[in-house]
Write a protein that holds these residues in place. Sequence first.
Motif, mmCIF file in Angstrom:
data_model
loop_
_atom_site.group_PDB
_atom_site.id
_atom_site.type_symbol
_atom_site.label_atom_id
_atom_site.label_comp_id
_atom_site.label_asym_id
_atom_site.label_seq_id
_atom_site.Cartn_x
_atom_site.Cartn_y
_atom_site.Cartn_z
ATOM 1 N N TRP A 151 0.834 -1.205 0.000
ATOM 2 C CA TRP A 151 0.000 0.000 0.000
ATOM 3 C C TRP A 151 0.869 1.256 0.000
ATOM 4 C CZ3 TRP A 151 -3.420 1.683 4.735
ATOM 5 C CH2 TRP A 151 -4.172 2.794 4.382
ATOM 6 N N GLY A 152 1.868 1.257 0.903
ATOM 7 C CA GLY A 152 2.757 2.414 0.976
ATOM 8 C C GLY A 152 3.565 2.624 -0.288
ATOM 9 N N LYS A 153 4.012 1.520 -0.904
ATOM 10 C CA LYS A 153 4.816 1.634 -2.119
ATOM 11 C C LYS A 153 3.995 2.159 -3.291
ATOM 12 C CE LYS A 153 8.757 1.024 -4.208
ATOM 13 N NZ LYS A 153 9.939 1.824 -3.835
ATOM 14 N N LEU A 154 2.740 1.763 -3.363
ATOM 15 C CA LEU A 154 1.909 2.160 -4.497
ATOM 16 C C LEU A 154 1.406 3.593 -4.391
ATOM 17 C CD1 LEU A 154 -0.207 -1.097 -4.951
ATOM 18 C CD2 LEU A 154 1.622 -0.286 -6.442
ATOM 19 N N PHE A 155 1.130 4.051 -3.163
ATOM 20 C CA PHE A 155 0.487 5.349 -2.990
ATOM 21 C C PHE A 155 1.393 6.395 -2.328
ATOM 22 C CE2 PHE A 155 -2.968 2.283 -3.196
ATOM 23 C CZ PHE A 155 -3.845 2.884 -4.072
ATOM 24 N N MET A 156 2.684 6.079 -2.135
ATOM 25 C CA MET A 156 3.574 7.011 -1.454
ATOM 26 C C MET A 156 3.918 8.202 -2.318
ATOM 27 S SD MET A 156 6.789 6.926 -2.995
ATOM 28 C CE MET A 156 7.874 7.398 -1.683
ATOM 29 N N SER A 157 4.350 9.264 -1.661
ATOM 30 C CA SER A 157 4.888 10.428 -2.359
ATOM 31 C C SER A 157 5.948 11.064 -1.474
ATOM 32 C CB SER A 157 3.787 11.443 -2.680
ATOM 33 O OG SER A 157 3.240 11.992 -1.493
ATOM 34 N N GLU A 158 6.974 11.592 -2.110
ATOM 35 C CA GLU A 158 8.066 12.237 -1.371
ATOM 36 C C GLU A 158 8.697 13.296 -2.256
ATOM 37 O OE1 GLU A 158 12.240 11.153 0.969
ATOM 38 O OE2 GLU A 158 11.048 9.582 0.011
ATOM 39 N N GLY A 159 8.855 14.481 -1.713
ATOM 40 C CA GLY A 159 9.449 15.566 -2.476
ATOM 41 C C GLY A 159 10.346 16.430 -1.617
ATOM 42 N N GLY A 160 11.279 17.115 -2.260
ATOM 43 C CA GLY A 160 12.191 18.007 -1.561
ATOM 44 C C GLY A 160 11.994 19.445 -1.997
ATOM 45 N N LYS A 161 12.251 20.359 -1.066
ATOM 46 C CA LYS A 161 12.085 21.779 -1.374
ATOM 47 C C LYS A 161 13.082 22.602 -0.588
ATOM 48 C CE LYS A 161 10.214 25.559 -2.995
ATOM 49 N NZ LYS A 161 10.374 25.939 -4.407
ATOM 50 N N LEU A 162 13.782 23.507 -1.280
ATOM 51 C CA LEU A 162 14.667 24.467 -0.640
ATOM 52 C C LEU A 162 13.870 25.754 -0.419
ATOM 53 C CD1 LEU A 162 18.360 25.191 -1.459
ATOM 54 C CD2 LEU A 162 16.749 27.098 -1.268
ATOM 55 N N VAL A 163 13.856 26.222 0.826
ATOM 56 C CA VAL A 163 13.056 27.395 1.181
ATOM 57 C C VAL A 163 13.967 28.447 1.802
ATOM 58 C CG1 VAL A 163 11.077 28.264 2.480
ATOM 59 C CG2 VAL A 163 11.058 25.928 1.594
ATOM 60 N N LEU A 164 13.942 29.646 1.248
ATOM 61 C CA LEU A 164 14.679 30.770 1.820
ATOM 62 C C LEU A 164 13.959 31.322 3.035
ATOM 63 C CD1 LEU A 164 15.603 32.642 -1.464
ATOM 64 C CD2 LEU A 164 17.238 31.602 0.111
ATOM 65 N N ARG A 165 14.726 31.854 3.958
ATOM 66 C CA ARG A 165 14.123 32.479 5.119
ATOM 67 C C ARG A 165 13.212 33.623 4.675
ATOM 68 N NH1 ARG A 165 18.255 34.619 9.502
ATOM 69 N NH2 ARG A 165 18.887 35.833 7.652
ATOM 70 N N GLY A 166 11.980 33.602 5.174
ATOM 71 C CA GLY A 166 10.992 34.587 4.781
ATOM 72 C C GLY A 166 10.124 34.161 3.613
ATOM 73 N N SER A 167 10.511 33.048 2.947
ATOM 74 C CA SER A 167 9.726 32.542 1.822
ATOM 75 C C SER A 167 8.823 31.401 2.279
ATOM 76 C CB SER A 167 10.639 32.074 0.691
ATOM 77 O OG SER A 167 11.448 33.137 0.230
ATOM 78 N N GLY A 168 7.919 30.997 1.406
ATOM 79 C CA GLY A 168 6.953 29.973 1.765
ATOM 80 C C GLY A 168 6.920 28.826 0.782
ATOM 81 N N PHE A 169 6.088 27.840 1.127
ATOM 82 C CA PHE A 169 5.915 26.635 0.307
ATOM 83 C C PHE A 169 4.464 26.185 0.414
ATOM 84 C CE2 PHE A 169 5.475 21.994 0.542
ATOM 85 C CZ PHE A 169 5.828 21.649 -0.753
#
Length: 572
Positions: free
Chosen positions: A228-246
């Motif tokens: 179940w975890g392998k089929l429906f998983m998601s993982e992403g990376g994000k670099l965020v500057l101080r004061g910025s958002g995501f």
Amino acid sequence: MSTTDNASTEASHDPAEATAATAAADAVEAAAGSQLSTAPEEDSGPVGIGVIGWARWIWRQLTSMRVALILLFLLSLGAIPGSLIPQNSVDLMKVAEWKRTHASWVTVAEKLQLFDVYTSFWFSAIYILLFVSLIGCILPRTWQFVGQLRGRPPAAPRRLDRLPAHTSWRTEKSPDEVLAHAKNLLAGRRFRTEAGEGHVSAEKGYLREAGNLIFHVALIVMLVAFAWGKLFMSEGGKLVLRGSGFANTLTQYDDFKSGSMFDPDDLPPFSFTLDEFDATFEPDGPQKGTPRDFKAHVTYSEGADGKPKKAEIEVNKPLEVDGSKVYLLGHGYAPIVSVTDPTGKVVFKDAVPMLPQDKNLTSRGAIKVTDGYKNKNGEKEQLGFSAQFVPTFAGKGQGTMLSQFPDANFPVMAINAYHGSLGVDSGLPQNVYQLDTTKMQQFKKENGDPLAKMLLPGETMELPDGAGSVKFEGIERWATFSVTHQPGSGLALAGAIAAIAGLAGSLFIQRRRIWVRAVTGKDGVTVVEMAGLGRSESARLPQELSDLAATLHQQAPSASDPVEETPEGERG
């Protein structure tokens, strides 16, 4: 009171009689012991004739515990290539690099699907066969176990003295009194008891088979959870500057990977802003520069109209939002750089993240001016600057561009300037931290040397021939986050805990039976016999029987031996 192990010692004087007694005891033990387990009997070959017989035999082999263990071992072996060889679902760049460095193995690896191990035909086959095998093992054993739970302890064998653990004594208590005391004693020790004619039967240790079944059911639960975890998983990376958002949308990620059945609409709606980032390091001593603590202060909100909330994210202490976890992975510096054209117009001003190269955060990066710049001839042109940043510089003439400490105690940035085409219009992806200079020319000084300069915050480097300038405005910090959504992880944890508990029960709980018989002897004295039988040989059964016999002996003590009368003619 006397105790014997294995066969009765009364037959030890005659070898033939001892052999017969031992054989009979083995037969009794095997017959009674086979009832203590729900394991299916071994099948020696195909049953029946033709295709049906072979199908039944194959099914019995597949659903045997031996084959289940073999498949579990094969599944573990099959996971090894997935750990050693880069996978397409994880990092395509690493896969391409592996293919370049192992060119002779690429054909074989692709045929064996070694770059997609967990979705390959052979790994899927092992996985499905293991799943079917475990279910085929568990279902019949479960029905047998339910039948055993509803059953009663069997009647006492005719010859208790042939069982592995046995003891007997004579008492003046009546048989009914002895059996009543025995039943109360065994029931108080949590044995299931059944009174028979002249005996009491007792059984204990049903949870041993329950533990065995729980262990195998837990394995199925874990297999389901992992799939179940392998089929429906998601993982992403994000670099965020101080004061910025995501915001948790697919287009916001720097890199992203997911399972084959993942739907971007399944991403939970939430957002966060990096308000502040704190990092502390050892200031002195042999551990100088070693990180003490990293902490990201964020403001997050759930849903489109969620109320903003404050939170702190630390290493191994993620922020949990709507089933997703936000982990703090790393941090670094982003020098703020501004670029002007020949007319003095600012065509670029932004914080440019630099990629750390060592533990003291010596960093490298690239500044790319893609639009808005025109040279002194009015022609559109692109500018590029390769940059190196050190938060703590050793000082002019005291060392190279290597940082002496991770904190920004003496920040310096060294840059090299280029002009031409950055190649961003080719449609090919580029590394944001590297500068492609194949279609660019480096600015030169008047003496012909390449233009390069080290800048302190607030300093400016003038481009030659009035082409503009570059200014080191200041320093900003950034942090990288990993947002993971792993469905089934809670189910997998529950399955692992249940598997450990079931395995412990199957290993440490013993299934055993105790019988107590009390009959009146020829001389009118009650003869008490106690015997025990376990699923497997163990020193605990004779010890437990001895303890039970000693307790019962207190309620029904041994009768005194009769005193023989001496004839009057022989008296002194």
